[in-house]
Design a protein around this motif. Structure first.
Motif, PDB file in Angstrom:
ATOM      1  N   SER A  61      48.922 -34.383 -74.011  1.00  0.00           N
ATOM      2  CA  SER A  61      50.242 -34.260 -73.782  1.00  0.00           C
ATOM      3  C   SER A  61      50.916 -34.416 -72.629  1.00  0.00           C
ATOM      4  O   SER A  61      51.988 -35.009 -72.614  1.00  0.00           O
ATOM      5  CB  SER A  61      50.340 -32.593 -74.374  1.00  0.00           C
ATOM      6  N   PHE A  62      50.113 -33.860 -71.709  1.00  0.00           N
ATOM      7  CA  PHE A  62      50.699 -34.086 -70.166  1.00  0.00           C
ATOM      8  C   PHE A  62      50.810 -35.608 -69.891  1.00  0.00           C
ATOM      9  O   PHE A  62      51.824 -36.069 -69.069  1.00  0.00           O
ATOM     10  CB  PHE A  62      49.918 -33.292 -69.235  1.00  0.00           C
ATOM     11  N   LEU A  63      49.814 -36.252 -70.112  1.00  0.00           N
ATOM     12  CA  LEU A  63      49.691 -37.934 -69.847  1.00  0.00           C
ATOM     13  C   LEU A  63      50.668 -38.372 -70.625  1.00  0.00           C
ATOM     14  O   LEU A  63      51.332 -39.511 -69.999  1.00  0.00           O
ATOM     15  CB  LEU A  63      48.191 -38.192 -69.945  1.00  0.00           C
ATOM     16  N   ILE A  64      51.048 -38.346 -71.728  1.00  0.00           N
ATOM     17  CA  ILE A  64      51.780 -38.762 -72.803  1.00  0.00           C
ATOM     18  C   ILE A  64      53.303 -38.577 -71.947  1.00  0.00           C
ATOM     19  O   ILE A  64      54.232 -39.355 -72.055  1.00  0.00           O
ATOM     20  CB  ILE A  64      51.961 -38.391 -74.204  1.00  0.00           C
ATOM     21  N   ILE A 111      62.771 -30.753 -74.597  1.00  0.00           N
ATOM     22  CA  ILE A 111      62.362 -29.668 -75.733  1.00  0.00           C
ATOM     23  C   ILE A 111      61.330 -30.418 -76.622  1.00  0.00           C
ATOM     24  O   ILE A 111      60.410 -29.415 -76.913  1.00  0.00           O
ATOM     25  CB  ILE A 111      63.522 -29.403 -76.582  1.00  0.00           C
ATOM     26  N   PHE A 112      61.213 -31.513 -76.858  1.00  0.00           N
ATOM     27  CA  PHE A 112      60.009 -32.283 -77.538  1.00  0.00           C
ATOM     28  C   PHE A 112      58.688 -32.046 -76.882  1.00  0.00           C
ATOM     29  O   PHE A 112      57.850 -31.801 -77.495  1.00  0.00           O
ATOM     30  CB  PHE A 112      60.553 -33.387 -78.055  1.00  0.00           C
ATOM     31  N   PHE A 113      58.708 -32.399 -75.483  1.00  0.00           N
ATOM     32  CA  PHE A 113      57.662 -32.289 -75.039  1.00  0.00           C
ATOM     33  C   PHE A 113      56.942 -30.695 -74.438  1.00  0.00           C
ATOM     34  O   PHE A 113      56.032 -30.296 -74.209  1.00  0.00           O
ATOM     35  CB  PHE A 113      57.616 -33.005 -73.664  1.00  0.00           C
ATOM     36  N   LEU A 114      58.109 -29.792 -74.510  1.00  0.00           N
ATOM     37  CA  LEU A 114      57.915 -28.430 -74.317  1.00  0.00           C
ATOM     38  C   LEU A 114      56.947 -27.907 -75.562  1.00  0.00           C
ATOM     39  O   LEU A 114      55.959 -27.173 -75.429  1.00  0.00           O
ATOM     40  CB  LEU A 114      58.939 -27.702 -74.168  1.00  0.00           C
ATOM     41  N   ILE A 115      57.438 -28.324 -76.778  1.00  0.00           N
ATOM     42  CA  ILE A 115      56.764 -28.156 -78.090  1.00  0.00           C
ATOM     43  C   ILE A 115      55.192 -28.618 -77.967  1.00  0.00           C
ATOM     44  O   ILE A 115      54.211 -27.956 -78.373  1.00  0.00           O
ATOM     45  CB  ILE A 115      57.572 -28.723 -79.116  1.00  0.00           C
ATOM     46  N   LEU A 116      54.928 -29.915 -77.508  1.00  0.00           N
ATOM     47  CA  LEU A 116      53.636 -30.560 -77.545  1.00  0.00           C
ATOM     48  C   LEU A 116      52.769 -29.742 -76.258  1.00  0.00           C
ATOM     49  O   LEU A 116      51.706 -30.015 -76.479  1.00  0.00           O
ATOM     50  CB  LEU A 116      53.947 -32.016 -77.042  1.00  0.00           C
TER      51      LEU A 116
END
Length: 644
Positions: free
Chosen positions: A16-19, A75-80
């Motif tokens: 998730s972090f790399l994406i 917000i989307f990457f927070l969920i991921l």
């Protein structure tokens, strides 16, 4: 060895972090591409700056781009990044990425729109984007007619953007073999949270990033190059009415603004209402009819008698010799609604929203129609557009008090020519105005708001220069429409007893050398009966001066709450002009121009080209003007019937 593997596993980046990092870098490239297109389209504005200055604007823009990307997609990457394997569910993942794609389309749609909007608004997008629902179909027609090619490019752009991104995403997911544990995910959740917070606030500095950070070395255009339209819209949502602040005690600010706006024959009548004053004349009032033409997008530079294009406005040029022409007259803003408010109510647009929006729509106002109706005038407003466009019916009838309002819905559309996007063409509206004026009992007030010189310039066929029409064609047509009106009106009973005022809602130009001239518009006072002198004056004027000028010409003893001053005041050196564009505020006095963002001066220069440095007096006036005009709107202190 096991300990080493555990340590490496703990610090190994999660998928998730790399994406997330890849997505940010990927979008930064495209944001930069949009800025480059903006730079190329408006390259003439930046040719006076060195390569280093322009390059630094791109670098500064990275802060705003990072903040924008983080605000929109954070917000989307927070969920991921939330710990747990639940987010690996395929259905959930598809739904989440569906929304990311939708927000990507909206984001780049705003960026594309902003590039073209800047040409007409002289600024990036802000609160006006929320006006679109009131004239959605008109905007759609405008885009399809004038910017169809941009729409095609945008669709191709989004297809390429999406396909390439999902290839990158799939590559990361395919080749990232490391498995994670709950501790590893918590660690990168904290790292992500820290990074996204820094990105959103624009760094580790004290105050959070805001548009004023884009401006440096006192230049407006370099600041505009650093900003992007999505950020300015988001900033408007976050602070829809701007940041409230008092620069001085209210009594001091009131004293300063009263000193600026007061004429000899006026007295202030209530300490609670800063602008409320009474005009007193010894002579009886003149019962002249008043007709005001508000010409869509007319610009001083593109008006023959004021600029360099005599072929565009031959009739207006000839009429200007019969009246009093103001050569240094400015609009208050760059939008139609701003022109309507400042002319009809004599109130500057010190907020990003107009008085038809909450909470200002519940205030008590005193328009030019209210004042003249008390003098026995019948009042009428005519516009070829729909009544809901720019909330025009609310502005003129509900808040403005006009007796009768005529819009597109009030025409027999089978008998008039229509702009496919906006409404009835000027020629028909102007001639309808003459018909209506002949029916009215004199004296009367008539306000006519044109629209044919608004994009997409869908003019009658006979006025298209080469199959299609452009802005210059639309100015020629509007000038022709004025001519048709005056040819008809001069044979009427009301003509010789009328004060005609011809001005504009805003300009359609960006002046990189003298930013204040981006607001310069024509203004002509004309009385066929010879009630006012002919000539040209270089007195500084603004749309807010029209209402007190009408009061002065008609010699009406009345109460008003204008932020302007009569253009016929005996002391010509007391003229001033206030203009605004997003969070930039202009103040013109004598030969000086101050541009401010209410935090710091952005530019200060002399119209004569001399070097100047002392702007303190002008800054005090500008800040006091903004403070008091915001106060009277925020606290409903424009006018009160019981305070007369």
């Amino acid at each position: 060895m096991q300990l080493k593997r555990n340590i490496l596993k703990f610090f190994s980046p999660t998928k998730s972090f790399l994406i997330f990092l890849s997505f940010v870098i990927y979008n930064l490239f495209y944001f930069g591409l949009m800025r480059l297109i903006f730079f190329i389209k408006y390259r003439n504005y930046f040719k006076g700056f060195s390569f280093i200055e322009n390059f630094l604007s791109f670098i500064v823009g990275l802060r705003f781009d990072l903040s924008t990307i983080s605000l929109v997609f954070g917000i989307f990457f927070l969920i991921l990044h939330l710990p747990g394997r639940w987010k690996e569910n395929k259905i959930f993942s598809k739904i989440l990425w569906f929304f990311i794609v939708i927000f990507s389309v909206l984001t780049y749609a705003f960026l594309f729109t902003d590039i073209f909007y800047y040409e007409y608004g002289n600024k990036h997008l802000s609160f006006e984007i929320f006006e679109v629902p009131t004239h959605f179909l008109s905007m759609v027609v405008t885009v399809l007619m004038e910017y169809w090619y941009a729409l095609v490019i945008f669709v191709i752009f989004m297809l390429v953007f999406s396909l390439l991104w999902f290839k990158i995403k799939n590559f990361i997911e395919k080749f990232l073999k490391n498995s994670t544990n709950i501790f590893n995910e918590i660690f990168y959740f904290l790292i992500f949270s820290t990074i996204i917070t820094i990105f959103i606030r624009g760094g580790l500095q004290g105050p959070t990033l805001r548009p004023s950070f884009a401006f440096r070395k006192g230049n407006i255009l370099l600041g505009h190059l650093s900003l992007n339209g999505v950020y300015t819209v988001l900033h408007t949502i976050y602070q829809p009415y701007g940041k409230e602040r008092n620069f001085f005690p209210d009594d001091k600010a009131t004293e300063i603004i009263r000193r600026i706006i007061k004429s000899e024959n006026e007295i202030f009548i209530n300490d609670k209402y800063p602008l409320l004053r009474k005009t007193v004349y010894k002579e009886p009032p003149r019962k002249l009819n008043v007709v005001i033409f508000i010409m869509e997008s007319w610009t001083a530079e593109y008006t023959g008698c004021l600029g360099s294009h005599p072929e565009l406005t031959p009739f207006f040029d000839s009429l200007s010799k019969e009246g009093l022409l103001f050569s240094r007259f400015y609009s208050c803003g760059g939008r139609t609604w701003q022109g309507a408010i400042t002319i009809l109510f004599s109130l500057p647009t010190v907020y990003p929203v107009g008085i038809t929006y909450p909470p200002f729509d519940q205030n008590i106002y005193r328009s030019i129609a209210h004042i003249l109706k008390e003098q026995g005038y019948e009042t009428i407003f005519l516009h070829g557009g729909k009544k809901l466009t720019f909330s025009m019916e609310i502005l003129t009838k509900s808040l403005g008090g006009f007796d009768k309002c005529i819009f597109k819905e009030d025409f027999d559309l089978s008998k008039v020519e229509i702009d496919k996007a906006w409404g009835v063409h000027d020629e028909h509206v102007f001639l309808r105005a003459d018909e209506e004026f002949r029916k009215l009992k004199q004296p009367f007030l008539g306000v006519i708001f044109s629209l044919s010189s608004h994009p997409p310039y869908d003019l009658p066929e006979r006025f298209k220069s080469s199959g299609t029409a452009n802005f210059f064609d639309s100015i020629r047509y509007a000038d022709y429409s004025l001519k048709k009106f005056f040819e008809k009106a001069k044979n009427s009973d009301y003509f010789n007893n009328t004060l005609f005022i011809i001005t504009a809602d805003h300009a359609n130009r960006i002046d990189e050398k003298n930013p204040a001239d981006s607001f310069r518009i024509p203004c002509l006072f004309y009385t066929p009966g010879g009630q006012i002198k002919k000539g040209i004056t270089h007195r500084i004027g603004n749309q807010i001066d029209i209402l007190p000028s009408v009061i002065d010409i008609l010699k009406i003893s009345t109460v008003h709450s204008s932020a302007g001053k009569s253009l016929f005041d005996k002391n010509e050196n007391t003229g001033y002009s206030f203009m605004t564009s997003n969070e930039e505020f202009y103040w013109v006095r004598n030969k000086y121009v101050l541009i401010h963002n209410l935090e710091k001066p952005l530019s200060f220069y002399s119209l004569t080209g001399e070097k100047v440095s002392d702007y303190k007096d002008l800054e005090e006036e500008l800040l006091s003007f903004c403070q008091i005009c915001r106060k009277i709107l925020k606290d409903n202190l424009v006018y009160n019937f019981s305070k007369e």
